[in-house]
Design a protein around this motif. Structure first.
Motif, PDB file in Angstrom:
ATOM      1  N   ALA A 206       5.808  -1.335 -30.295  1.00 15.04           N
ATOM      2  CA  ALA A 206       6.022  -0.919 -31.694  1.00 15.04           C
ATOM      3  C   ALA A 206       6.049   0.609 -31.780  1.00 15.04           C
ATOM      4  O   ALA A 206       6.870   1.190 -32.505  1.00 15.04           O
ATOM      5  CB  ALA A 206       4.921  -1.497 -32.580  1.00 15.04           C
ATOM      6  N   ALA A 207       5.157   1.272 -31.025  1.00 17.79           N
ATOM      7  CA  ALA A 207       5.127   2.749 -31.041  1.00 17.79           C
ATOM      8  C   ALA A 207       6.419   3.310 -30.447  1.00 17.79           C
ATOM      9  O   ALA A 207       6.974   4.292 -30.947  1.00 17.79           O
ATOM     10  CB  ALA A 207       3.907   3.248 -30.264  1.00 17.79           C
TER      11      ALA A 207
ATOM     12  N   SER B 178       9.386   1.919 -30.479  1.00 19.94           N
ATOM     13  CA  SER B 178      10.449   1.756 -31.492  1.00 19.94           C
ATOM     14  C   SER B 178      10.342   2.828 -32.565  1.00 19.94           C
ATOM     15  O   SER B 178      11.340   3.418 -32.981  1.00 19.94           O
ATOM     16  CB  SER B 178      10.343   0.391 -32.171  1.00 19.94           C
ATOM     17  OG  SER B 178      10.629  -0.606 -31.258  1.00 19.94           O
ATOM     18  N   GLN B 179       9.107   3.076 -32.985  1.00 19.48           N
ATOM     19  CA  GLN B 179       8.882   4.083 -34.038  1.00 19.48           C
ATOM     20  C   GLN B 179       9.376   5.463 -33.576  1.00 19.48           C
ATOM     21  O   GLN B 179      10.043   6.168 -34.321  1.00 19.48           O
ATOM     22  CB  GLN B 179       7.386   4.135 -34.276  1.00 19.48           C
ATOM     23  CG  GLN B 179       6.969   4.558 -35.644  1.00 19.48           C
ATOM     24  CD  GLN B 179       5.436   4.612 -35.693  1.00 19.48           C
ATOM     25  OE1 GLN B 179       4.744   3.729 -35.172  1.00 19.48           O
ATOM     26  NE2 GLN B 179       4.911   5.659 -36.297  1.00 19.48           N
TER      27      GLN B 179
ATOM     28  N   ASP C  40      13.269   5.451 -33.232  1.00 23.14           N
ATOM     29  CA  ASP C  40      13.916   5.375 -34.545  1.00 23.14           C
ATOM     30  C   ASP C  40      13.715   6.652 -35.350  1.00 23.14           C
ATOM     31  O   ASP C  40      14.547   7.002 -36.190  1.00 23.14           O
ATOM     32  CB  ASP C  40      13.386   4.165 -35.336  1.00 23.14           C
ATOM     33  CG  ASP C  40      13.788   2.851 -34.669  1.00 23.14           C
ATOM     34  OD1 ASP C  40      14.662   2.885 -33.781  1.00 23.14           O
ATOM     35  OD2 ASP C  40      13.207   1.798 -35.009  1.00 23.14           O
ATOM     36  N   SER C  41      12.624   7.374 -35.091  1.00 27.13           N
ATOM     37  CA  SER C  41      12.358   8.600 -35.867  1.00 27.13           C
ATOM     38  C   SER C  41      13.460   9.636 -35.636  1.00 27.13           C
ATOM     39  O   SER C  41      13.679  10.512 -36.464  1.00 27.13           O
ATOM     40  CB  SER C  41      10.991   9.185 -35.519  1.00 27.13           C
ATOM     41  OG  SER C  41      10.986   9.658 -34.177  1.00 27.13           O
TER      42      SER C  41
ATOM     43  N   PHE D 192       5.817  11.300 -33.387  1.00 25.96           N
ATOM     44  CA  PHE D 192       4.841  10.212 -33.438  1.00 25.96           C
ATOM     45  C   PHE D 192       3.579  10.766 -34.076  1.00 25.96           C
ATOM     46  O   PHE D 192       3.094  11.826 -33.671  1.00 25.96           O
ATOM     47  CB  PHE D 192       4.535   9.689 -32.022  1.00 25.96           C
ATOM     48  CG  PHE D 192       3.636   8.480 -32.021  1.00 25.96           C
ATOM     49  CD1 PHE D 192       4.059   7.272 -32.559  1.00 25.96           C
ATOM     50  CD2 PHE D 192       2.352   8.556 -31.475  1.00 25.96           C
ATOM     51  CE1 PHE D 192       3.229   6.156 -32.558  1.00 25.96           C
ATOM     52  CE2 PHE D 192       1.521   7.437 -31.471  1.00 25.96           C
ATOM     53  CZ  PHE D 192       1.963   6.230 -32.016  1.00 25.96           C
TER      54      PHE D 192
END
Ligand SMILES: Cc1cc2nc3c(=O)[nH]c(=O)nc-3n(C[C@H](O)[C@H](O)[C@H](O)COP(=O)(O)OP(=O)(O)OC[C@H]3O[C@@H](n4cnc5c(N)ncnc54)[C@H](O)[C@@H]3O)c2cc1C
Length: 473
Positions: free
Chosen positions: A197-198, A200-201, A204-205, A213
């Motif tokens: 999940a991190a 992807s974050q 995507d950022s 992050f």
């Protein structure tokens, strides 16, 4: 590395082309053509060649670096160690620097490569602007991938062709400006799902203009998995400033980088040490040679803590089957080498790691996010979904073979291959592969490959991709 006069590189380079052309023409018609290189990072064992190869030693050098356009003209067999030395002198680096110093630019482009900037810039071939390729039929073609380039198909079909269509002799590549240091954060995760999940974050950022992050910019991202409940993402940020009194860490001597991932939450390295952080101990594989035991490490010359030195030890082991004989003498089961890099979509990472922890049980494991740089590009021999974030998973060790099997059966490697296919992933081809021919070409762009092969190597002077990779010829 050959000393290259950078201001006037064209005549010098022309001389090299004439030499390699003469060598090609001296090979009898119809005889196989191959490379004779000083180093290799192919793991699969290969049949001994009976023919002399093209001597390409002179193709290790950087022809020119242009700090204005942030580009470099580089000979095809230039090791990344030499390439990085030449570009860092201008405050620049290649957009993807594979972790092992002796990987060459041509090898990484034809065989793919990955590193911690791959979530921003993709793989090495995605920052190539132009290449000169010596094709199987002896022509030297300049390919660019531009609309209207008659050899555009070769530009896009070259990555993952592993020298089976031709050899890259010169590459013009894009570079990225760097800062002096890389500040690191080792962020722990209790589950693979949370780590995915991190990832992807972070990836995507980037669509909002800056990769970040928890509010901090991220220039580099890779990760280390020690167990199902202990994994870390290492997030790097380039900086020119260090707080007063802070000195960068040094993992080129007694301290070992991968252990610091578990023991520190923050760290800082010079940009050069960051790029080679994994080479010193070949990730963690130097432990197989005793190089991580304190008393042996003290005696081991610092300059010899390098992946190419461990490669030589692996070659000796293979030649004399030392580990096989030792296992037999100790009445232990033989061991199957499981040395692979695979990629799965980020939402399949946890499923792959669950399978891996229960069925393979090698630790640590390296992970590295990756996204195709140009969503419009299509690289038919190793095709990604441009909308998808992938995660590369690397594991390099051996496992005991099951009862009744031999290491050559590749029982565990076959299991991994099947799982990767099931999860819609891909396996890199630098190591052993066991696919049936049709399954192989269904994954690695078979129909288009056959057209490229018959166009650029019509008399099959170079081994085909399947013959090289699976049949290990
Ligand atoms: C243990 C291990 C870990 C690895 N980890 C990573 C990693 O973390 N990141 C990463 O990016 N890669 C990694 N690799 C893979 C590596 O990048 C590829 O194997 C790459 O192809 C090696 O390049 P090389 O220059 O050493 O080429 P070689 O090993 O000499 O050759 C590889 C193949 O490419 C062909 N070839 C070589 N040069 C050229 C050229 N100029 N033009 C056309 N064909 C050519 C050769 O004929 C051969 O088939 C790893 C490999 C191993 C064994």
């Amino acid at each position: 590395m050959s000393q290259v006069p950078s201001a006037a590189w064209r005549p010098y380079y022309q001389g090299l082309l004439e030499q390699v052309t003469e060598q090609y023409q001296a090979i009898p018609d119809g005889a196989p053509v191959r490379l004779a290189k000083a180093t290799s990072n192919l793991f699969r064992p290969r049949a001994q060649s009976t023919t002399a190869g093209l001597d390409v030693k002179a193709f290790d050098g950087v022809l020119a670096v242009d700090p204005i356009t942030c580009t470099a003209e580089v000979l095809g067999m230039t090791t990344y160690e030499h390439l990085v030395d030449a570009t860092l002198a201008y405050g620049l680096m290649p957009m993807c620097v594979p972790q092992l110093r002796t990987i060459t630019l041509g090898g990484a482009v034809t065989g793919l490569g990955i590193e911690s900037a791959s979530f921003r810039f993709g793989t090495p071939h995605e920052s190539v602007l132009e290449m000169d390729i010596l094709t199987g039929d002896g022509h030297i073609l300049t390919v660019t991938g531009a609309e209207g380039d008659p050899h555009r198909d070769l530009f896009y079909g070259f990555p993952n062709s592993y020298g089976s269509l031709g050899y890259a002799l010169r590459l013009k590549i894009e570079l990225e400006p760097v800062k002096k240091y890389v500040r690191l954060r080792h962020v722990p995760f209790a589950t693979a799902t949370a780590m995915a999940a991190a990832i992807s974050q972070i990836v995507d950022s980037g669509s909002q203009g800056q990769y970040s992050f928890q509010g901090q910019q991220v220039d580099f991202c890779d990760g280390t998995v020690f167990s199902p409940t202990e994994q870390y993402l290492t997030l790097g940020l380039m900086t020119d400033e260090l707080p007063d009194g802070q000195r960068p860490s040094d993992y080129t001597g007694m301290d070992i980088y991968y252990r610091s991932v578990q023991s520190k939450t923050e760290d800082v390295l010079t940009i050069k040490d960051y790029l080679w952080r994994w080479d010193t101990d070949w990730f963690w594989c130097s432990r197989a040679f005793g190089a991580q035991r304190t008393f042996i490490r003290r005696l081991w010359p610092k300059a010899k803590l390098r992946s190419d030195v461990y490669w030589k030890l692996v070659a000796l082991d293979r030649k004399w089957d030392l580990s096989g004989k030792l296992a037999k003498a100790q009445h232990k089961p033989a061991r199957e080498p499981v040395v692979q890099d695979i990629e799965v979509p980020v939402d399949q990472l946890a499923a792959f790691l669950d399978f891996f922890h229960s069925q393979v049980q090698i630790e640590p494991i390296w992970v590295c996010p990756l996204k195709q740089r140009d969503p419009r590009a299509r690289w038919p021999l190793y095709e990604f979904d441009p909308a998808q974030t992938y995660v590369n998973v690397g594991f390099w060790s051996t496992v005991a073979v099951p009862d009744g099997a031999t290491p050559e059966d590749g029982v565990i490697n076959r299991l991994i291959e099947a799982k990767v296919t099931e999860l819609d992933g891909r396996k890199s081809l630098y190591s052993t592969a066991f696919y049936a021919r049709d399954d192989f070409y269904a994954i690695y762009g078979g129909a288009e490959y056959q057209v490229l092969k018959s166009t650029y190597d019509p008399t099959a002077r170079l081994l085909g991709l399947y013959e090289k990779v699976v049949e290990r010829r």
